[in-house]
Design an enzyme around this catalytic site. Structure first.
Site, short mmCIF file in Angstrom:
data_model
loop_
_atom_site.label_atom_id
_atom_site.label_comp_id
_atom_site.label_asym_id
_atom_site.label_seq_id
_atom_site.Cartn_x
_atom_site.Cartn_y
_atom_site.Cartn_z
N HIS A 121 -3.54 -3.45 -5.71
CA HIS A 121 -2.32 -3.38 -4.91
C HIS A 121 -1.94 -1.92 -4.58
O HIS A 121 -1.44 -1.63 -3.50
CB HIS A 121 -1.19 -4.04 -5.70
CG HIS A 121 0.09 -4.17 -4.95
ND1 HIS A 121 0.19 -4.87 -3.76
CD2 HIS A 121 1.34 -3.71 -5.20
CE1 HIS A 121 1.43 -4.81 -3.32
NE2 HIS A 121 2.15 -4.12 -4.17
N ASP A 134 -6.57 -6.46 -3.98
CA ASP A 134 -5.15 -6.62 -4.33
C ASP A 134 -4.95 -8.05 -4.83
O ASP A 134 -5.15 -9.01 -4.09
CB ASP A 134 -4.31 -6.37 -3.07
CG ASP A 134 -2.80 -6.41 -3.33
OD1 ASP A 134 -2.40 -6.82 -4.44
OD2 ASP A 134 -2.04 -6.02 -2.42
N SER A 146 4.12 -3.49 0.33
CA SER A 146 4.61 -4.32 -0.77
C SER A 146 6.03 -4.80 -0.47
O SER A 146 6.28 -5.35 0.60
CB SER A 146 4.51 -3.53 -2.08
OG SER A 146 4.75 -4.33 -3.18
#
Lengths: 196, 405
Positions: free
Chosen positions: B366, B333, B159
């Site tokens: 995610h 995601d 991320s």
């Protein structure tokens, strides 16, 4: 190493950039890296093969050939390789054009569907031929676009593709007098090296 | 009696606060004169100092990536990436020296908005400058200098952590051999920024926010930060992950609509489990995380776009990089979907870089990058196995030439 790859590797220049479409477990690219110090890139969709590529230290990209290669720039590789995969893609002709766009030269191998054993099986039994190079049933085969040496020659003629080398081999990837005489009848696997 | 620690854990770890007194000039033009970074390390740095891996954390992460802090606390959870870091794990501490820090502007010990400003004797609060990913990486490079590490064997992050990895490859191309970028994007989309703005508005509109000086009022924007986290949390999960999590009622396939008390209330109280879960998660987070840091890091995310210095062509940013890349995305995601990771991959290809890419089938959204998904973990293991092998070769070579000399 699979024997057709023995022949192909002689056609790959040291230090060149090689894109292997359907690179499998990455063994061939790993070999080329070691022997010829090439810059490698492989495309693969099989999850286990991708992991094997990572283990072999080969650059592998999870990408489906049927979804195109538009993310690769023109002339970004020296050699683009498609080994034993042509007959599995949705549009082999488009893929060949894309290979020519991306690579300075291209190498393709495919099982020759016009081999006499295949012809005989179709003629005598009336069944779709099966052999050690084509081990599948008609309903579960990944090979959706079989072609013959004559077919591929014609495609090259029609598309102004220049064939640099063509080798026709048997299972042990040796050539023979008969194969050279009648490649489309006696050749089991075809190997083409071409450019535009 | 001390608790039992799993064998493949790094065990008990003690963070270290490292002080830096060389002024750090920030992208914004502001300068931080002195600062501290809270750091944890796992494994041993080899004699050649070639086996170091830097872990970059995401929005709510910190330096505590693996192991435990308390020998007695049975309920203590291990660090946030414990399933990857440890002896024999993907980031194998028998082979690698792993460095994890709390980024500047954070709230887990490194200098940030909740640190006391020596000039005012009060927390910096809203006076703390906006930090960009570039600034973080600059401070991480200083940390590398401090640790005597010229070149990382790998820099790894998911991320926002993945964005730091990209920045490393761009800002310090010679200082890393491998870049592992997980569940990231080359920059945020309008939708991503929109979610961040809603989170910021939730915090700043809380009456307890006091324009960021809530410490001075002996309070914090609990409701605002709770809301911000609730929104964030939804974007980390996927629809299917939520259906599974809140749809345990075996009688019917109910799309995750399990009730909290077994019946509807016909009021505005909590009816569904998902509601109480989110509130609980949000509130817990709000009591542990600093609101100003949350605001700051959402801005850090929004501002990330390394292409701005390269005529908006990211491939030019990567042109000088010499490391190899591994990019990983997860199918469900939707915060940074696989297409965004593919953008990174295609940019790297355009820049003629060496890159591998995996699109891992996962339902967890995610958050998948933090979870022990077998294919994902195997890929990390395989890749880092090669990194370790390459390390040995390199060190052997150096050893041979040193002997010859």
């Amino acid at each position: 190493m699979r024997a057709d790859l023995e022949i192909i590797q002689q056609w790959i220049a040291p230090e060149s950039r090689v894109l292997d479409l359907g690179c499998g477990d990455g063994a061939f690219l790993a070999h080329l890296k070691k022997e010829k110090n090439i810059r490698d890139c492989g495309l693969e969709i099989d999850v286990d093969n991708i992991n094997l590529c990572l283990q072999a230290g080969v650059n592998v990209i999870e990408q489906d050939l049927n979804k195109g290669l538009s993310n690769f720039e023109s002339d970004s590789f020296d050699t683009v390789l498609l080994a034993h995969t042509l007959q599995t893609v949705e549009r082999p002709d488009i893929l060949v054009e894309e290979m020519l766009r991306i690579g300075k030269n291209c190498i393709i191998t495919f099982p020759n569907f016009a081999h006499w054993r295949h012809r005989l099986k179709l003629l005598s039994g009336g069944n779709m031929p099966q052999s050690s190079s084509l081990p599948y049933e008609w309903y579960d085969t990944p090979n959706i676009h079989h072609c013959t040496i004559r077919d591929f020659d014609r495609l090259c003629r029609e598309r102004n593709i220049k064939i640099l080398r063509r080798t026709v081999v048997d299972f042990t990837h040796r050539s023979s007098f008969l194969m050279n005489l009648h490649p489309n009848l006696f050749g089991i696997n075809a190997i083409y090296h071409f450019t535009r | 009696m001390a608790k039992t620690i799993p064998e493949d854990s790094v065990g008990l770890v003690t963070p270290e606060l490292i002080h830096f007194d060389e002024p750090l000039e920030l992208r914004s033009g502001s300068v931080i004169n002195v600062y501290d970074l809270m750091v944890e390390t796992y494994g041993e740095l080899n004699a050649e100092k070639s086996n170091a891996i830097l872990i970059c954390h995401a929005l709510s992460g910190d330096h505590h990536a693996a192991g435990y802090h308390d020998a007695d606390d049975e309920k203590e959870k291990p660090g946030w990436w414990d399933n990857c870091i440890g002896p024999g794990k993907a980031f194998d501490t028998n082979l690698f020296y792993i460095v994890s820090l709390n980024n500047l502007g954070g709230c887990a010990g490194s200098t940030g908005p909740s640190t006391i400003n020596p000039e005012t004797d009060k927390p910096f609060g809203p006076d703390f400058p906006i930090i960009t990913v570039r600034d973080w990486v600059k401070s991480q490079a200083r940390l590398a200098d401090y640790l005597g590490i010229d070149q990382w064997a790998a820099v790894i992050g998911g991320s926002l952590g993945g964005m730091q990895v990209m920045r490393w490859a761009i800002s310090y191309p010679q200082r890393l051999r491998h870049a592992i970028i997980i569940a990231a994007a080359p920059k945020l989309s309008a939708q991503n920024i929109a979610f961040n703005e809603i989170a910021r508005q939730s915090i700043t509109s809380d009456p307890d926010f006091h324009a960021g000086r809530y410490h001075d009022h002996g309070t914090y924007p609990k409701r605002g930060l709770t809301l911000a986290r609730m929104i964030g949390h939804v974007t980390y999960l996927s629809d299917s992950a939520m259906r599974d999590k809140f749809g345990k009622d075996a009688i019917q396939e109910n799309f995750g609509r399990d009730l909290r008390t077994g019946k509807l209330n016909f009021s505005y109280e909590v009816d569904f489990q998902v509601e109480s879960y989110l509130q609980y998660k949000g509130e817990t987070f709000s009591s542990q995380f600093d609101a100003n840091t949350y605001l700051l890091i959402t801005k850090t995310l929004d501002y990330f776009d390394p292409s701005v210095d390269y005529e908006f062509d990211l491939s030019k940013a990567f042109a000088q990089s010499t490391c190899k890349y591994l990019v990983i995305s997860f199918t469900s995601d939707w915060r940074f979907p696989p297409e965004r990771s593919k953008e990174i991959v295609d940019t790297l290809l355009k820049a003629k870089q060496q890159v591998s890419y995996l699109e891992v089938e996962a339902d967890e959204g995610h958050d998948a990058f933090l979870l022990p998904i077998p294919r994902y973990i195997d890929a990390l293991k395989s890749y880092l196995g090669c990194v370790a092998a390459e390390l040995n070769k390199q060190d052997d070579k150096q050893g041979v030439s040193a002997d010859a000399g």
